[in-house]
Design a protein around this motif. Structure first.
Motif, mmCIF file in Angstrom:
data_model
loop_
_atom_site.group_PDB
_atom_site.id
_atom_site.type_symbol
_atom_site.label_atom_id
_atom_site.label_comp_id
_atom_site.label_asym_id
_atom_site.label_seq_id
_atom_site.Cartn_x
_atom_site.Cartn_y
_atom_site.Cartn_z
ATOM 1 N N ASN A 95 26.777 -66.467 -40.421
ATOM 2 C CA ASN A 95 28.079 -66.341 -40.003
ATOM 3 C C ASN A 95 28.917 -64.902 -40.549
ATOM 4 O OD1 ASN A 95 31.076 -66.635 -39.734
ATOM 5 N ND2 ASN A 95 30.820 -68.709 -39.953
ATOM 6 N N GLN A 96 29.249 -64.258 -39.651
ATOM 7 C CA GLN A 96 29.984 -62.843 -39.895
ATOM 8 C C GLN A 96 31.344 -62.933 -39.440
ATOM 9 O OE1 GLN A 96 27.306 -59.658 -39.348
ATOM 10 N NE2 GLN A 96 25.860 -60.987 -38.672
ATOM 11 N N ASN A 97 31.653 -64.221 -39.180
ATOM 12 C CA ASN A 97 33.173 -64.489 -38.898
ATOM 13 C C ASN A 97 33.662 -63.728 -37.516
ATOM 14 O OD1 ASN A 97 33.934 -65.882 -41.343
ATOM 15 N ND2 ASN A 97 33.838 -63.830 -42.331
ATOM 16 N N LYS A 98 32.926 -63.543 -36.626
ATOM 17 C CA LYS A 98 33.128 -63.291 -35.402
ATOM 18 C C LYS A 98 31.608 -63.094 -34.677
ATOM 19 C CE LYS A 98 32.218 -58.274 -36.523
ATOM 20 N NZ LYS A 98 32.600 -56.861 -36.428
ATOM 21 N N LYS A 99 31.959 -63.321 -33.331
ATOM 22 C CA LYS A 99 30.798 -63.418 -32.317
ATOM 23 C C LYS A 99 30.421 -62.067 -32.132
ATOM 24 C CE LYS A 99 29.864 -65.091 -27.665
ATOM 25 N NZ LYS A 99 30.271 -65.645 -26.628
ATOM 26 N N CYS A 129 25.775 -75.330 -33.257
ATOM 27 C CA CYS A 129 26.940 -74.531 -33.708
ATOM 28 C C CYS A 129 27.443 -73.679 -32.310
ATOM 29 C CB CYS A 129 26.409 -73.439 -34.605
ATOM 30 S SG CYS A 129 25.055 -72.096 -34.236
ATOM 31 N N THR A 160 25.979 -64.524 -32.664
ATOM 32 C CA THR A 160 26.098 -65.014 -33.682
ATOM 33 C C THR A 160 27.260 -66.447 -33.760
ATOM 34 O OG1 THR A 160 27.779 -63.529 -34.398
ATOM 35 C CG2 THR A 160 25.441 -63.399 -35.263
ATOM 36 N N GLN A 161 27.461 -67.356 -34.654
ATOM 37 C CA GLN A 161 28.285 -68.205 -34.634
ATOM 38 C C GLN A 161 29.201 -67.979 -35.705
ATOM 39 O OE1 GLN A 161 25.542 -68.078 -36.291
ATOM 40 N NE2 GLN A 161 25.690 -68.445 -38.319
ATOM 41 N N THR A 162 30.603 -68.832 -35.363
ATOM 42 C CA THR A 162 31.661 -68.670 -36.283
ATOM 43 C C THR A 162 31.928 -69.927 -36.894
ATOM 44 O OG1 THR A 162 32.964 -68.857 -34.613
ATOM 45 C CG2 THR A 162 32.595 -66.683 -35.037
ATOM 46 N N ASP A 163 31.505 -71.212 -36.458
ATOM 47 C CA ASP A 163 31.603 -72.482 -37.037
ATOM 48 C C ASP A 163 30.682 -73.076 -37.976
ATOM 49 O OD1 ASP A 163 29.583 -72.743 -35.256
ATOM 50 O OD2 ASP A 163 30.571 -74.519 -34.278
ATOM 51 N N THR A 165 27.659 -72.025 -41.383
ATOM 52 C CA THR A 165 27.395 -70.859 -42.195
ATOM 53 C C THR A 165 25.930 -70.021 -41.572
ATOM 54 O OG1 THR A 165 25.685 -72.294 -43.328
ATOM 55 C CG2 THR A 165 28.123 -71.715 -44.365
#
Length: 178
Positions: A95-99, A129, A160-163, A165
């Motif tokens: 998770n990098q806190n953004k798509k 996710c 990538t996902q944000t919801d 880890t």
């Protein structure tokens, strides 16, 4: 054509594989400075992931975990005409806190960068996710114990996902029995 199979694996086998991956102290993940590569292994983007190659026929490589995961081929065989395993690789996206949308690519290419024919790509999701895979122009969110089957010649890309880890997928390339 894209085929989606929910609950590909029986619960007991799926749980065993998921538990193997969730054992954070012993399963070896390897940092990869790219999420897709072209001829010569050059990175197609500046993104990263963690991976674990379970099997690769070109290098005649087998991970010590290959036998744990290889029974999945019996379940794939019900949905695709699998003649030979080409590659089996696990990918872990943090998770990098953004798509983050990774580079478009095809998995198995020749020395000229052209995708091989008669190969099926399978993306098997280990968790649910909001990350996923784009195949052609359509997004498919990760859903646990779900497999996406498509022709190796169709470009795809992960995101990538944000919801959660992490997002874990098993990417499998098989030669079709035609």
């Amino acid at each position: 054509m894209i085929t989606i199979i929910d609950n590909l694996l029986p619960d007991i086998f799926y749980k065993r594989l998921k538990d193997t991956l969730n054992d954070g102290t012993s399963f070896p993940w390897f940092w990869d400075y790219r999420t897709a590569n072209d001829v010569g292994g050059y990175a197609l983007d500046n993104n990263f992931m963690f991976s674990h190659v379970l099997y690769f026929s070109d290098d005649q490589f087998k991970s010590s975990y290959f036998e744990t995961f290889s029974p999945i081929l019996y379940f794939l065989d019900k949905h695709t005409s699998c003649k030979k395993l080409i590659r089996m690789k696990l990918n872990l996206y943090t998770n990098q806190n953004k798509k983050i949308i990774h580079a478009k690519h095809t998995d198995i290419i020749d020395e000229n960068g052209k995708p091989y024919k008669d190969i099926t790509t399978t993306v098997f999701n280990f968790n649910t996710c909001n990350g996923g895979t784009i195949i052609g122009d359509k997004e498919y969110l990760s859903k646990e114990n779900q497999a996406l089957f498509f022709d190796n010649q169709i470009e795809h890309q992960g995101f990538t996902q944000t919801d959660n880890t992490r997002r874990i997928v098993l990417n499998i390339a098989t030669l079709n029995d035609r």
